[in-house]
Design a protein around this motif. Structure first.
Motif, PDB file in Angstrom:
ATOM      1  N   HIS A  66       8.980   3.472   3.757  1.00 52.11           N
ATOM      2  CA  HIS A  66       8.168   3.238   4.952  1.00 52.11           C
ATOM      3  C   HIS A  66       8.585   1.987   5.711  1.00 52.11           C
ATOM      4  O   HIS A  66       7.906   1.569   6.652  1.00 52.11           O
ATOM      5  CB  HIS A  66       6.681   3.229   4.590  1.00 52.11           C
ATOM      6  N   THR A  67       9.709   1.401   5.304  1.00 55.62           N
ATOM      7  CA  THR A  67      10.280   0.313   6.088  1.00 55.62           C
ATOM      8  C   THR A  67      10.678   0.858   7.451  1.00 55.62           C
ATOM      9  O   THR A  67      11.271   1.927   7.552  1.00 55.62           O
ATOM     10  CB  THR A  67      11.549  -0.233   5.393  1.00 55.62           C
ATOM     11  N   ARG A  68      10.312   0.116   8.465  1.00 57.75           N
ATOM     12  CA  ARG A  68      10.724   0.567   9.792  1.00 57.75           C
ATOM     13  C   ARG A  68      12.106   0.006  10.085  1.00 57.75           C
ATOM     14  O   ARG A  68      12.408  -1.150   9.811  1.00 57.75           O
ATOM     15  CB  ARG A  68       9.693   0.145  10.830  1.00 57.75           C
ATOM     16  N   ILE A  69      12.958   0.852  10.598  1.00 58.34           N
ATOM     17  CA  ILE A  69      14.345   0.490  10.871  1.00 58.34           C
ATOM     18  C   ILE A  69      14.590   0.657  12.370  1.00 58.34           C
ATOM     19  O   ILE A  69      13.738   1.200  13.079  1.00 58.34           O
ATOM     20  CB  ILE A  69      15.315   1.375  10.049  1.00 58.34           C
TER      21      ILE A  69
END
Lengths: 282, 282
Positions: B164-167
């Motif tokens: 769920h890390t936003r990239i």
């Protein structure tokens, strides 16, 4: 002659922070600073090592911990342990900092990055007491982070470069020479100054510019939370501690748009206890 | 009666992986699987615990390690250790999985997330042997990661949610119900299928669609590298192991646009040794 009567408070330890601009030396007992000094880091590593040695001469420290600007090699098992790696800072690329300090200081030394040392310090003596998993994040001229995992510092293969994590682009004109719009490129003091067209001291603590800054910081806090699941993120640095507690406006769950279970509700962020917070560093 | 002559190979251990769809039980010695079985996870935790108990009945295992779908509480010091937390999976929210298994299995149990268990497995017996800092990343129906730091698994406050890390947004139409365009929302099998308008099996291993997928994966690998500085990232999962080694085309330094010192040149990514790699899981 009467014997000297004194109170033994515990062993004395030393600390050195070699920053990009200035170096701080201190001695203390159980986390309380007894004496400290500072001087420019400069571009002559030998001269810096000599100045550090002058400060510690005659002080009976058991050991000295060193937190340095990076990139560096913090792995005690590496042949390059304690070296500064390739850096644009004049005079410092490839310098064996630990090797220069060791013979001059004559006590056991340990070295890590400045932000990792800060993470450990906050965990032992500062805002992170009682926690075993935390991140220290500095937002100032640059952005960098250090982590404590299960009570021990995290190095990995070299050391994290949290400031260079790329985050959703929430503002134009990121200033990182490598990525443009990474966390540091968007959140650092120079980034904010460039975006606002004003220098740090010209931006008051209640300026609306802090709203966007808080949103960018929240994106960075969210990335850290997803990757490391810290109990808290302790924010320091000239920018991180300014803006009328803008850090406290930075809510990673806003950016997350996700139920609490992915961002534990007990996680939060705190302002550093130990770091200096000069308002003029932005 | 002649004595039974046998060779003692070492203690037998058991493993359980409770996945979103299926559950696998296995026993083995020193990392080599002696026997295994699998069945649907289903929506009845008690029935699942019974089936696990049936498999292990009569097998002399010393202890059993459990890797589960999340979110879960993997902290042995927590009163909710071994519980599944809030999940959309029917029948499983708040279930005390470890508490259901313990009386039925009668041996010491330890539980963590599926990806953390995989990270530990790859470090001990798979592609990460000899490394003390690594990340296991699965790219399949979802995206998730687990980390080993200094030879020990990383949990933090709960556990990472690397997927769920936003990239940086490299494609439109991310499918994560929470973030849209986070790593999972852009890189998972459903994301790729939605983007391409074709189901997984319809996308051949030499399809140009893998070029964009590789770029998205590289962004995720870069974020992991900045945060955790692993010696390697081991990629598994139905998507991660497909596409004509598209993972090997995913070069985090491309995304980094940054000198090697921030992304150590010895860091790399490997395909999982131990994970299944069914091509039809995309």
């Amino acid at each position: 002659m009467a014997p000297v009567v004194g109170r033994y408070l515990g062993p004395m330890f030393g600390g050195i922070e070699t920053g990009g601009t200035k170096t701080v030396c201190a001695v203390g007992i159980d986390g309380a600073i007894e004496q400290r000094t500072q001087f420019p880091t400069g571009d002559d590593p030998v001269a810096l090592a000599e100045r550090c040695a002058q400060f510690f001469a005659g002080k009976s420290v058991q050991a000295i911990g060193i937190g340095t600007f990076g990139p560096c090699d913090p792995d005690p098992g590496s042949p390059h342990y304690g070296h500064i790696l390739a850096t644009p800072k004049p005079g410092w690329s490839g310098v064996d900092l630990l090797g220069m300090l060791a013979p001059r200081l004559g006590v056991p030394l340990a070295m890590t990055t400045d932000v990792t040392a800060a993470a450990l310090g906050e965990q032992r003596y500062g805002a992170g007491r009682g926690m075993s998993n935390l991140v220290y994040l500095t937002i100032g001229t640059g952005v960098g982070g250090g982590a404590v995992v299960d009570g021990r510092i995290l190095h990995g293969a070299t050391h994290p470069e949290m400031g260079h994590t790329r985050i959703p682009v929430l503002a134009q004109g990121g200033v990182c020479p490598y990525h443009g719009d990474c966390f540091e490129g968007l959140a650092s003091g120079p980034a904010m100054a460039t975006r606002e067209g004003r220098s740090g001291p010209e931006i008051s603590d209640d300026d609306p510019a802090w709203d966007l800054e808080a949103e960018i910081v929240a994106a960075g806090l969210h990335a850290i939370t997803c990757m490391l699941s810290p109990q808290c993120i302790i924010v320091g640095g000239g920018v991180g501690s300014r803006g009328g507690d803008h850090v406290h406006r930075a809510d990673p769950t806003d950016v997350a748009r996700r139920p609490d279970h992915a961002l534990p509700s007990e996680a939060g962020h705190l302002v550093a206890d130990l770091a200096e917070r000069p308002g003029d560093r932005l």
